[in-house]
Design a protein around this motif. Sequence first.
Motif, PDB file in Angstrom:
ATOM      1  N   CYS A 488       0.875  -1.155   0.000  1.00 31.48           N
ATOM      2  CA  CYS A 488       0.000   0.000   0.000  1.00 31.48           C
ATOM      3  C   CYS A 488       0.925   1.221   0.000  1.00 31.48           C
ATOM      4  O   CYS A 488       1.995   1.159   0.540  1.00 31.48           O
ATOM      5  CB  CYS A 488      -0.853   0.053   1.273  1.00 31.48           C
ATOM      6  SG  CYS A 488      -1.571  -1.529   1.731  1.00 31.48           S
ATOM      7  N   SER A 489       0.473   2.312  -0.545  1.00 30.90           N
ATOM      8  CA  SER A 489       1.359   3.481  -0.492  1.00 30.90           C
ATOM      9  C   SER A 489       1.132   4.252   0.798  1.00 30.90           C
ATOM     10  O   SER A 489       0.817   5.423   0.789  1.00 30.90           O
ATOM     11  CB  SER A 489       1.147   4.365  -1.713  1.00 30.90           C
ATOM     12  OG  SER A 489      -0.211   4.674  -1.842  1.00 30.90           O
ATOM     13  N   ARG A 490       1.205   3.553   1.940  1.00 26.91           N
ATOM     14  CA  ARG A 490       0.991   4.205   3.237  1.00 26.91           C
ATOM     15  C   ARG A 490       2.163   3.912   4.146  1.00 26.91           C
ATOM     16  O   ARG A 490       2.810   2.867   4.033  1.00 26.91           O
ATOM     17  CB  ARG A 490      -0.290   3.686   3.904  1.00 26.91           C
ATOM     18  CG  ARG A 490      -1.532   3.914   3.098  1.00 26.91           C
ATOM     19  CD  ARG A 490      -1.740   5.360   2.722  1.00 26.91           C
ATOM     20  NE  ARG A 490      -1.932   6.222   3.889  1.00 26.91           N
ATOM     21  CZ  ARG A 490      -1.812   7.546   3.851  1.00 26.91           C
ATOM     22  NH1 ARG A 490      -1.449   8.142   2.744  1.00 26.91           N
ATOM     23  NH2 ARG A 490      -2.029   8.265   4.926  1.00 26.91           N
ATOM     24  N   PRO A 491       2.437   4.827   5.074  1.00 30.28           N
ATOM     25  CA  PRO A 491       3.577   4.586   5.970  1.00 30.28           C
ATOM     26  C   PRO A 491       3.358   3.374   6.860  1.00 30.28           C
ATOM     27  O   PRO A 491       2.233   3.071   7.261  1.00 30.28           O
ATOM     28  CB  PRO A 491       3.634   5.869   6.819  1.00 30.28           C
ATOM     29  CG  PRO A 491       2.371   6.589   6.576  1.00 30.28           C
ATOM     30  CD  PRO A 491       1.779   6.108   5.316  1.00 30.28           C
ATOM     31  N   TYR A 505      -3.488  -0.321   6.935  1.00 29.50           N
ATOM     32  CA  TYR A 505      -4.465  -0.582   5.876  1.00 29.50           C
ATOM     33  C   TYR A 505      -4.589  -2.059   5.567  1.00 29.50           C
ATOM     34  O   TYR A 505      -5.672  -2.571   5.359  1.00 29.50           O
ATOM     35  CB  TYR A 505      -4.126   0.224   4.624  1.00 29.50           C
ATOM     36  CG  TYR A 505      -4.428   1.660   4.848  1.00 29.50           C
ATOM     37  CD1 TYR A 505      -5.680   2.171   4.539  1.00 29.50           C
ATOM     38  CD2 TYR A 505      -3.506   2.484   5.471  1.00 29.50           C
ATOM     39  CE1 TYR A 505      -5.993   3.478   4.814  1.00 29.50           C
ATOM     40  CE2 TYR A 505      -3.801   3.806   5.745  1.00 29.50           C
ATOM     41  CZ  TYR A 505      -5.054   4.300   5.414  1.00 29.50           C
ATOM     42  OH  TYR A 505      -5.369   5.593   5.707  1.00 29.50           O
ATOM     43  N   CYS A 506      -3.442  -2.769   5.504  1.00 30.17           N
ATOM     44  CA  CYS A 506      -3.532  -4.188   5.145  1.00 30.17           C
ATOM     45  C   CYS A 506      -3.040  -5.088   6.268  1.00 30.17           C
ATOM     46  O   CYS A 506      -2.985  -6.294   6.112  1.00 30.17           O
ATOM     47  CB  CYS A 506      -2.755  -4.467   3.863  1.00 30.17           C
ATOM     48  SG  CYS A 506      -0.974  -4.424   4.061  1.00 30.17           S
ATOM     49  N   GLN A 507      -2.684  -4.508   7.422  1.00 32.08           N
ATOM     50  CA  GLN A 507      -2.224  -5.274   8.583  1.00 32.08           C
ATOM     51  C   GLN A 507      -0.899  -5.988   8.332  1.00 32.08           C
ATOM     52  O   GLN A 507      -0.483  -6.822   9.133  1.00 32.08           O
ATOM     53  CB  GLN A 507      -3.265  -6.310   9.058  1.00 32.08           C
ATOM     54  CG  GLN A 507      -4.681  -5.792   9.153  1.00 32.08           C
ATOM     55  CD  GLN A 507      -4.829  -4.667  10.163  1.00 32.08           C
ATOM     56  OE1 GLN A 507      -4.233  -4.684  11.227  1.00 32.08           O
ATOM     57  NE2 GLN A 507      -5.590  -3.648   9.807  1.00 32.08           N
ATOM     58  N   ALA A 508      -0.207  -5.701   7.219  1.00 31.86           N
ATOM     59  CA  ALA A 508       1.108  -6.303   7.001  1.00 31.86           C
ATOM     60  C   ALA A 508       2.019  -5.856   8.136  1.00 31.86           C
ATOM     61  O   ALA A 508       1.918  -4.725   8.606  1.00 31.86           O
ATOM     62  CB  ALA A 508       1.677  -5.849   5.666  1.00 31.86           C
ATOM     63  N   ILE A 717      -5.435   7.553  -1.345  1.00 29.46           N
ATOM     64  CA  ILE A 717      -4.505   6.464  -1.030  1.00 29.46           C
ATOM     65  C   ILE A 717      -4.384   5.643  -2.305  1.00 29.46           C
ATOM     66  O   ILE A 717      -5.317   4.961  -2.713  1.00 29.46           O
ATOM     67  CB  ILE A 717      -5.013   5.608   0.130  1.00 29.46           C
ATOM     68  CG1 ILE A 717      -5.166   6.485   1.366  1.00 29.46           C
ATOM     69  CG2 ILE A 717      -4.042   4.474   0.411  1.00 29.46           C
ATOM     70  CD1 ILE A 717      -5.767   5.772   2.544  1.00 29.46           C
ATOM     71  N   LYS A 718      -3.226   5.709  -2.932  1.00 28.31           N
ATOM     72  CA  LYS A 718      -3.097   5.183  -4.285  1.00 28.31           C
ATOM     73  C   LYS A 718      -3.125   3.670  -4.355  1.00 28.31           C
ATOM     74  O   LYS A 718      -3.469   3.080  -5.374  1.00 28.31           O
ATOM     75  CB  LYS A 718      -1.804   5.691  -4.913  1.00 28.31           C
ATOM     76  CG  LYS A 718      -1.805   7.186  -5.113  1.00 28.31           C
ATOM     77  CD  LYS A 718      -0.535   7.629  -5.823  1.00 28.31           C
ATOM     78  CE  LYS A 718      -0.509   9.130  -5.983  1.00 28.31           C
ATOM     79  NZ  LYS A 718      -0.616   9.854  -4.673  1.00 28.31           N
ATOM     80  N   LYS A 723      -3.223  -3.362  -4.400  1.00 25.52           N
ATOM     81  CA  LYS A 723      -4.078  -2.970  -5.521  1.00 25.52           C
ATOM     82  C   LYS A 723      -4.049  -1.461  -5.702  1.00 25.52           C
ATOM     83  O   LYS A 723      -4.188  -0.707  -4.743  1.00 25.52           O
ATOM     84  CB  LYS A 723      -5.512  -3.433  -5.286  1.00 25.52           C
ATOM     85  CG  LYS A 723      -5.606  -4.929  -5.470  1.00 25.52           C
ATOM     86  CD  LYS A 723      -7.007  -5.419  -5.392  1.00 25.52           C
ATOM     87  CE  LYS A 723      -7.030  -6.915  -5.641  1.00 25.52           C
ATOM     88  NZ  LYS A 723      -8.198  -7.528  -5.038  1.00 25.52           N
ATOM     89  N   PHE A 724      -3.865  -1.050  -6.948  1.00 20.04           N
ATOM     90  CA  PHE A 724      -3.899   0.373  -7.249  1.00 20.04           C
ATOM     91  C   PHE A 724      -5.341   0.830  -7.294  1.00 20.04           C
ATOM     92  O   PHE A 724      -6.228   0.098  -7.728  1.00 20.04           O
ATOM     93  CB  PHE A 724      -3.197   0.646  -8.574  1.00 20.04           C
ATOM     94  CG  PHE A 724      -1.711   0.481  -8.463  1.00 20.04           C
ATOM     95  CD1 PHE A 724      -0.924   1.535  -8.021  1.00 20.04           C
ATOM     96  CD2 PHE A 724      -1.116  -0.737  -8.740  1.00 20.04           C
ATOM     97  CE1 PHE A 724       0.442   1.383  -7.871  1.00 20.04           C
ATOM     98  CE2 PHE A 724       0.246  -0.904  -8.586  1.00 20.04           C
ATOM     99  CZ  PHE A 724       1.032   0.160  -8.151  1.00 20.04           C
ATOM    100  N   ARG A 725      -5.565   2.049  -6.846  1.00 24.59           N
ATOM    101  CA  ARG A 725      -6.934   2.542  -6.718  1.00 24.59           C
ATOM    102  C   ARG A 725      -7.125   3.834  -7.503  1.00 24.59           C
ATOM    103  O   ARG A 725      -6.351   4.775  -7.356  1.00 24.59           O
ATOM    104  CB  ARG A 725      -7.265   2.806  -5.252  1.00 24.59           C
ATOM    105  CG  ARG A 725      -7.025   1.628  -4.347  1.00 24.59           C
ATOM    106  CD  ARG A 725      -6.979   2.057  -2.897  1.00 24.59           C
ATOM    107  NE  ARG A 725      -8.308   2.222  -2.309  1.00 24.59           N
ATOM    108  CZ  ARG A 725      -8.730   3.335  -1.742  1.00 24.59           C
ATOM    109  NH1 ARG A 725      -7.956   4.387  -1.705  1.00 24.59           N
ATOM    110  NH2 ARG A 725      -9.938   3.396  -1.227  1.00 24.59           N
TER     111      ARG A 725
END
Length: 767
Positions: A488-491, A505-508, A717-718, A723-725
């Motif tokens: 995800c493109s999130r910190p 966002y994805c719990q990674a 959030i790209k 997955k790209f959004r």
Amino acid sequence: MPAVAKLFEDQPDAPKAPRGGNGGGAPDGKAVVPAPGDRVVGLAVNANLWRSFDYLWPAWLPAPALGQRVRAAFGRGNRKTLAFVVDLARRPGTHELKAVSEVLDPQPQFDDVLWRLGQWISGYYLTPPGMSLAAMIPSAVGRHAARCEAVAYLSSHHADWPATLGARQKRVLDELYEARKQGVEPVSVEALMRASGCSRDSIQRLARRKLIRVENRPVELPELTDAVEADPFELNADQQAALSALSAKLDPGGFSVTLLHGVTGSGKTEVYVRAIRQVIATGRQAILMVPEIALATQTLQRLLRRLPRVAVLHSGLSDAQRAFYYQQIRDGAAAVVVGPRSAVFAPTRKLGLIIVDEEHESSYKQDTAPPYHGRDTAVKRAQLADVPIILGSATPSLESMHNVEAGRYDLLSLPIRVKGLPMPKLQIVHLRKELTPGKVELIGATLTHRLAEVLGRGEQAILLMNRRGYASYVFCPSCKWMYECEHCSRPMIFHQATHMCMCHYCQASSALPEHCPACSGKLLLFGLGIQRTEAELVRKFPQAKLARVDSDTMSTPGQFRKVFDAFGAGELDILLGTQMVGKGLDFPRVSLVGIISADTSLIIPDFRASERTFQLIVQVAGRAGRAEMPGQVVVQTLHGDEPAIQFATTHDYKGFAAWELPLRKDAGLPPYARLVRFIIRHEKVDRASAAAAALAAALRPCLPPEVVFWGPDPAAIKRIRNKFRFQILLIAPKPGVIQAALAGRMERIVHDIPAEILADADPVSLA
Ligand code: ADP
Ligand code: ZN
Ligand code: ZN
């Protein structure tokens, strides 16, 4: 002794296919040509597909009914899939059809109103009918196996727990350990799965390793009681006036929407209780919707003791308990239904009133399909059922206020606190002036000083911290590299408690990198976090008894209950929490509320940022001074001049609305317009972008010229979960315009577009 599940036996067993092959129906998944006289029905399948499908209705089944739930082999894999009968008699063609495999409900679960509500949700929230209908019935309902449930006991000592266990399995053991301490063992396996994120299999593995013991036992069912506590006080004049106005609507009934705007501590709950009593006294039922977290509060516990035969639909119920309540609501045995968002679908057959408390709460919006808003769906249901609805809040949403101004909703006000208590005093603290440069502190001098005073007097404080995690970001000061999730493109957010970095966002999750991967420099952890605040409090007030309330430390309603109870009993001095502590808590000994940073909700990329900030401050401040002790509120901020913060300090809702509404009007934003958003997702960025363009091209010709078309653009959030959004945002001057234009066309529009498409109407987040 709680009633045992024998009530399920009243239901006749659903018919099953005769044994031995074809006996009147084709084997599952095998398509046959319908014989003359065979019945063919249309099914809406619980899948992201708009069209309905023809299925054979075997002769051995009783005649079908609209809205009946069935299971049918579906798709190439012939998976047994939940579906709903939406068409009773299709003309059998000459092509081969599969047959319905199983009927789940002898009678449809929907009455006429709920059935029409389902159609409305599908059309308004642009979600396929099967998915919309499926969301309205808990999957456990009607399942017969629910008489027994698996429960687990701890069967090992803390010291013997293997160090190699995964985080989730460890959580299972922790949950059981806690349960034993509290004397509430055993715990249902379902609840453990929910609390830990473990699968049934991995819980079974714990049992095989003899760390826990799992056994089956009869389900404990909740009891409805008729006992009701006496009224603790008389209504004051404002409450009485509000109740009289409501009474005139409850009898004779009929659709009306009333916005009850009562400042915090004005006694709205008491008005609800009496309105509900009036309705159930005539044999009708009432639904009270509350934000999920409020179900764990003492306010709600007190309310429940005042009402007879209440079914409480909280998330801690087992499937069997949920199904049992569902039955009781349908039978009319339950007079009152209390629950979060999904309570709007409670199958009351004699509905007389709906109340939505804290109607401004964005948690009423479901973030998965169908993306329905619990409040708006409740208004629709009230309209279809022709009953009154009350929306209550100290900080009504601007949507509801606008509806008042437009004459669609009636307004009732409770302008002062009960017992003549003053509103708490708010003090804005400009953090820039209070923090020592170079020192990482979150609690400034003023708040520290006030806390010391309050603790010295033996009173209590609530502190609100708007972010999770200890040190938010992982950052390289030399080359400015920032650790971001690779999916995800999130910190990635570093959590002190687990020493892991996690994507929210994805719990990674992953370990903290040792060095900057770009320049090998030393990494810096920075950000504002609740754990960091906790550490600072412990350092500054080592004697204070402190509890932290956030979704990292609490996963079940029971855990919230425990902390709230302890705080209420005076066993704790400070409650530190996220937004959750802003919701409906009523503790008389709280004389100080501190907002660590009022700004964090201002920086979200959303046109509702000011509204959220205003609501948050007023709501949290409202937790102070709810008894004889005067309450004070300290608001720390970097943007003290922000109008939302200024209006909040004087509890000036009208002023805020008068300032914000014209801005929205000029910008053509809600409540003066309605948004519909499409998100297009794909793993490949060019595919996502091409699909978004194709969707835009398909949508454009369908929409009337007054609809403003934005996009397609990359979403804020790209990328989420690899997955790209992309998004398309449609703005219409009136509600329902876009939906009406798209009615009956969705299948054709989304048809051939090879990407995931998610629609949302009236989105509450534009991330
Ligand atoms: P709100 O929901 O408007 O913030 P509550 O309904 O929680 O307020 O009421 C605040 C407190 O005042 C509660 O403890 C409630 O029991 C008490 N209360 C409500 N009505 C009255 C009244 N008429 N007289 C005395 N106390 C009241
Ligand atoms: Zn991620
Ligand atoms: Zn670097």
